[in-house]
Design a protein around this motif. Structure first.
Motif, PDB file in Angstrom:
ATOM      1  N   HIS A 179      29.179   0.474 -33.276  1.00  0.00           N
ATOM      2  CA  HIS A 179      30.050   1.612 -33.456  1.00  0.00           C
ATOM      3  C   HIS A 179      30.644   2.434 -32.288  1.00  0.00           C
ATOM      4  O   HIS A 179      31.234   3.340 -32.419  1.00  0.00           O
ATOM      5  CB  HIS A 179      29.415   2.388 -34.627  1.00  0.00           C
ATOM      6  N   THR A 180      30.122   1.979 -30.975  1.00  0.00           N
ATOM      7  CA  THR A 180      30.338   2.840 -29.904  1.00  0.00           C
ATOM      8  C   THR A 180      31.778   2.688 -29.736  1.00  0.00           C
ATOM      9  O   THR A 180      32.446   1.319 -29.568  1.00  0.00           O
ATOM     10  CB  THR A 180      29.525   2.416 -28.677  1.00  0.00           C
ATOM     11  N   SER A 181      32.773   3.679 -29.457  1.00  0.00           N
ATOM     12  CA  SER A 181      34.156   3.422 -29.463  1.00  0.00           C
ATOM     13  C   SER A 181      34.302   3.038 -27.741  1.00  0.00           C
ATOM     14  O   SER A 181      33.435   3.453 -26.865  1.00  0.00           O
ATOM     15  CB  SER A 181      34.836   4.789 -29.764  1.00  0.00           C
ATOM     16  N   ARG A 182      35.510   2.602 -27.566  1.00  0.00           N
ATOM     17  CA  ARG A 182      35.874   2.415 -26.137  1.00  0.00           C
ATOM     18  C   ARG A 182      36.024   3.554 -25.177  1.00  0.00           C
ATOM     19  O   ARG A 182      35.631   3.705 -24.159  1.00  0.00           O
ATOM     20  CB  ARG A 182      37.374   1.442 -26.193  1.00  0.00           C
ATOM     21  N   ARG A 183      36.649   4.463 -25.913  1.00  0.00           N
ATOM     22  CA  ARG A 183      36.765   5.839 -25.206  1.00  0.00           C
ATOM     23  C   ARG A 183      35.525   6.422 -24.794  1.00  0.00           C
ATOM     24  O   ARG A 183      35.021   6.937 -23.480  1.00  0.00           O
ATOM     25  CB  ARG A 183      37.298   6.775 -26.092  1.00  0.00           C
ATOM     26  N   ASN A 184      34.103   6.311 -25.602  1.00  0.00           N
ATOM     27  CA  ASN A 184      32.917   6.646 -25.086  1.00  0.00           C
ATOM     28  C   ASN A 184      32.605   5.812 -23.972  1.00  0.00           C
ATOM     29  O   ASN A 184      31.780   6.132 -22.951  1.00  0.00           O
ATOM     30  CB  ASN A 184      31.902   6.701 -26.343  1.00  0.00           C
ATOM     31  N   LEU A 185      32.987   4.503 -24.050  1.00  0.00           N
ATOM     32  CA  LEU A 185      32.248   3.468 -23.195  1.00  0.00           C
ATOM     33  C   LEU A 185      32.940   3.901 -21.545  1.00  0.00           C
ATOM     34  O   LEU A 185      32.531   3.852 -20.666  1.00  0.00           O
ATOM     35  CB  LEU A 185      32.640   2.012 -23.480  1.00  0.00           C
ATOM     36  N   PRO A 222      24.331   0.035 -15.366  1.00  0.00           N
ATOM     37  CA  PRO A 222      24.959  -1.506 -15.343  1.00  0.00           C
ATOM     38  C   PRO A 222      25.505  -1.656 -13.625  1.00  0.00           C
ATOM     39  O   PRO A 222      25.344  -0.780 -12.840  1.00  0.00           O
ATOM     40  CB  PRO A 222      25.972  -1.421 -16.191  1.00  0.00           C
ATOM     41  N   LYS A 223      26.104  -2.714 -13.367  1.00  0.00           N
ATOM     42  CA  LYS A 223      26.457  -2.922 -12.042  1.00  0.00           C
ATOM     43  C   LYS A 223      27.837  -2.152 -12.061  1.00  0.00           C
ATOM     44  O   LYS A 223      28.543  -1.909 -12.751  1.00  0.00           O
ATOM     45  CB  LYS A 223      26.819  -4.518 -11.944  1.00  0.00           C
ATOM     46  N   GLU A 229      35.427  -2.210 -13.722  1.00  0.00           N
ATOM     47  CA  GLU A 229      36.252  -2.995 -14.616  1.00  0.00           C
ATOM     48  C   GLU A 229      36.805  -1.888 -15.752  1.00  0.00           C
ATOM     49  O   GLU A 229      37.946  -2.225 -16.293  1.00  0.00           O
ATOM     50  CB  GLU A 229      35.460  -4.144 -14.909  1.00  0.00           C
ATOM     51  N   LEU A 230      35.760  -1.274 -16.317  1.00  0.00           N
ATOM     52  CA  LEU A 230      36.267  -0.449 -17.388  1.00  0.00           C
ATOM     53  C   LEU A 230      37.018   0.586 -17.036  1.00  0.00           C
ATOM     54  O   LEU A 230      37.882   1.132 -17.890  1.00  0.00           O
ATOM     55  CB  LEU A 230      34.655   0.295 -18.094  1.00  0.00           C
TER      56      LEU A 230
END
Length: 741
Positions: A179-185, A222-223, A229-230
């Motif tokens: 459920h994690t949104s792209r905006r939060n990521l 993470p790396k 990339e995000l």
């Protein structure tokens, strides 16, 4: 090696505040990374100003599209606010490390149309409900709010709390990972980038203060290439930021924003009175109820506190929560009725606190002018609705009225349209004033039209005027402009109206415009303003209605006749109010045409007859002949029904006062066949449903007292009659309904 302390908090919570301050005192960081947009760092010095009083909010907006905005609210009991105060007090470097507004506003522009600002922290929107509901269910609480309040906000010992929160949220994120949104990521990737950048600087201890939901994502790095990339190709827009006043009401979930709390007033109490045993809280409730003329004594307060404490002990709680106090208040003070909690909720549980920001905060010129005029006219806006009655004969009240009308023309809803006791002819106006933070966004949006309220109104309304092609729209706008005292704008709109009316051939459109034109002329008479041009236009318009209006009344269906009837009614009321002899003559000439026309819809013919009868322009004998004609059997039953509906529109008094008319209507109804009566019943019921309750009751009493021939039956005076044959048909059905064999 740099020490990183991840401190997960709730955005608004007194317990989180105390825990944050205790932890900052313990670790003594030399850098604080705080969740918030980088653009806000320039506004940090204003936090130390004595004029800055929470609740306040950081407003980030896109200058070329101001409605694309985002709010970051802070209360006294917000951990971020206390961290800001700590950093300024201890001279500690503080940075906002969330995604910059330039990117987050670009995300918002893509996500929605940009009509309404949204809360900065939207995980509550993206997640399937409150994720802490899962922990609450496991622990036996009703919801995540209750669980967090009891275990975090009302917890006295904060040792180890941040580690516990991190562990709980880690488990929740694993369970809800999909459920994690792209905006939060993207936000979390940016936060990690900022942490890495800070680690490369000579800081020995870094405190990272963020929403508890983000802690696991910031601990497990993470790396770098994965984060890059995000963050590659992020959309970007121009962004600006300022401080604005906020309200406790807007801190609640019901305001529509993602990050909120149910009870900001309760949290305010917990923050400012941490050692209170409940006496202060319940005493405030008692004082509020006494103001509402309720009989509340000291004994009620004592018993309410005791009951709340006892209930908490029975439930195994270390101290009563808001739920226990509410239950105790309902039992002791409300005698089991929880209706009084509605009063308590608005005034105490939510609260009506309104914040304040320093005058030196950067603002657009239009907002500066609005605030300057508010201060000069002594009309501060408060969080609760404030009623203000203005006497326009007083200079200050007149200036206030002009200010309110001009704001309304800019569509800045800081005040509701005025209520007047006698329409435009009164010197009294009653306004309802209130403040909503979104109003500031609207002011910023209107700032492109001018640096002062008067200039902005002139240009904004002029632009709207050029796009109007219908006379009623323009007269409606002109009716709103006149009380704002903008003579140049009024002159330009009058010229535009003259051109539109000269080119128009739409009779219905002209009828729609007449009431507004009458209001304008009447307003000019009372205020000694010269609206002779509008008066001439009004007479020309009514003359054109007289010349060609009958054509729109003939050969039309029921729906079109109903719409036209509304216009006729409004126009007739307006003309009657103005009471101009020349205008009356033209208007009643048109109404006479409708009455005499055989092709006009009977609904309109009936209403026309009623107007002329009320104004004494047709005699009782003529009215009797007209009624006899329309109630004769030669007419279609539906035409008769529509005629009577128009004639009796919105008033049954004429039936009560005129026995001859009563007998005609009663005779027509009683003479209908069963089939015709059933067919016409919806129209008849619609007609009588528009009468007042008192009129319907008196009509019923009159119906009991008259037979078809008009003689008194004696029923109304207490005598009763019964038809045994009819009763015998009803009794079996009643027996079945009542279950009687």
């Amino acid at each position: 090696m740099t020490d990183i302390h991840l401190l997960g908090i709730r955005h608004h919570g007194p317990g989180s505040c105390r825990n944050i301050l205790q932890e900052l005192e313990r670790i003594r960081p030399d850098l604080i990374l705080l969740e918030g947009p980088a653009e806000a760092e320039a506004l940090m010095p204003f936090v130390s100003y004595g004029q800055m009083k929470p609740p306040v909010a950081l407003l980030g907006y896109q200058p070329d599209v101001p409605q694309n905005a985002v709010f970051y609210p802070f209360a006294d009991f917000s951990p971020e606010w206390q961290a800001l105060r700590y950093a300024l007090r201890e001279n500690v470097t503080l940075r906002f490390f969330d995604l910059p507004l330039a990117h987050s506003l670009a995300f918002e522009a893509e996500r929605k149309d940009g009509n309404e600002p949204v809360e900065a922290d939207d995980e509550a929107i993206k997640q399937p409900g409150d994720p802490f509901d899962l922990l609450a269910e496991a622990a036996g609480y009703t919801d995540g709010e209750s669980w967090w309040n009891m275990n975090i906000e009302q917890r006295r010992d904060g040792s180890g709390i941040f580690e516990a929160v991190k562990e709980a949220v880690t488990a929740l994120r694993e369970a809800l990972s999909e459920h994690t949104s792209r905006r939060n990521l993207v936000r979390e990737a940016w936060m990690r980038r900022m942490i890495r950048a800070a680690q490369k600087e000579p800081f020995g201890c870094i405190a990272v203060i963020c929403g508890a939901w983000h802690v696991p994502a910031l601990e497990n790095m993470p790396k770098v290439k994965d984060d890059n990339e995000l963050l590659k190709g992020l959309p970007k827009v121009k962004a600006e930021c300022t401080w604005i006043p906020w309200t406790y009401d807007r801190l609640t979930f019901r305001s529509g924003y993602g990050a909120g709390i149910d009870s900001p007033g309760w949290y305010h109490y917990l923050w400012h009175h941490p050692e209170d045993d409940g006496t202060w809280w319940v005493s405030r409730i008692a004082a509020l109820l006494r103001k509402k003329d309720m009989d509340i004594s000291v004994a009620h307060v004592i018993e309410t506190v005791r009951l709340a404490q006892t209930t908490a002990a029975l439930r195994g709680l270390p101290a009563p929560t808001l739920e226990e106090y509410n239950e105790a208040v309902t039992t002791v003070m409300g005698f089991g009725d929880d209706m009084l909690l509605q009063l308590v909720r608005e005034s105490l549980i939510v609260g009506n606190c309104l914040g304040k920001v320093p005058e030196a905060v950067p603002k657009v010129p239009l907002l500066i002018d609005v605030e300057r005029q508010q201060k000069r006219l002594r009309v501060p806006f408060t969080a609760e609705i404030k009623e203000m009655t203005l006497d326009l004969r007083k200079e200050t009240d007149l200036e206030r009225s002009l200010f309110f009308h001009r704001l309304a023309l800019l569509d800045i809803d800081r005040s509701e349209e005025p209520e007047t006791a006698g329409g435009k002819g009164t010197f009294k106006e009653k306004w309802s004033l209130y403040h909503r933070p979104e109003q500031i966004v609207c002011i910023i949006e209107r700032a492109v039209w001018g640096n002062t309220v008067e200039e902005a109104v002139q240009k904004y309304v002029s632009d709207r005027m050029t796009g109007i092609t219908r006379i009623p729209e323009l007269t409606g706008l002109l009716d709103r402009v006149i009380p704002a005292n903008l003579p140049e704008l009024v002159e330009a709109m009058t010229i535009r109206l003259d051109r539109l009316s000269a080119a128009s051939t739409d009779i219905v459109e002209m009828m729609e415009a007449v009431p507004d034109l009458v209001n304008i002329v009447r307003y000019g008479d009372v205020r000694n303003l010269d609206f002779s041009k509008v008066g001439n236009m009004l007479r020309a318009m009514v003359a054109r209605i007289l010349a060609g209006g009958l054509l729109v009344c003939i050969n039309i269906d029921e729906e079109a006749a109903g719409e036209l009837l509304e216009h006729l009614s409004a126009t007739n009321y307006a003309v009657s109010t103005l009471d101009d002899e020349e205008l009356n003559g033209m208007w009643y000439g048109f109404v006479q045409q409708i009455r005499n026309s055989s092709g006009a819809h009977p609904l309109l013919s009936g209403y026309a007859a009623r107007i002329l009868y009320d104004k004494g322009r047709i005699s009782r004998e003529e009215m009797r002949d007209t009624l006899s004609f329309y109630s004769s059997v030669g007419n279609a039953p539906s035409d008769i029904a529509y005629w009577f509906e128009g004639f009796l529109r919105a008033s049954g008094s004429v039936l009560l006062l005129d026995d001859n008319l009563w007998q005609l209507v009663n005779g027509w109804l009683c003479g209908l066949s069963d089939a015709n009566f059933i067919e016409l019943l919806p129209v008849i019921r619609r007609t009588f449903s528009n009468f007042t309750t008192a009129e319907r009751r008196k009509l019923g009493e009159k119906a009991k007292g008259f037979e078809l021939n008009g003689t008194d039956t004696g029923i109304a005076s207490g005598e009763h009659s019964c038809n045994d044959g009819d009763a015998s048909k009803v009794i079996p059905l009643l027996g079945r309904l009542l279950g009687i064999g």
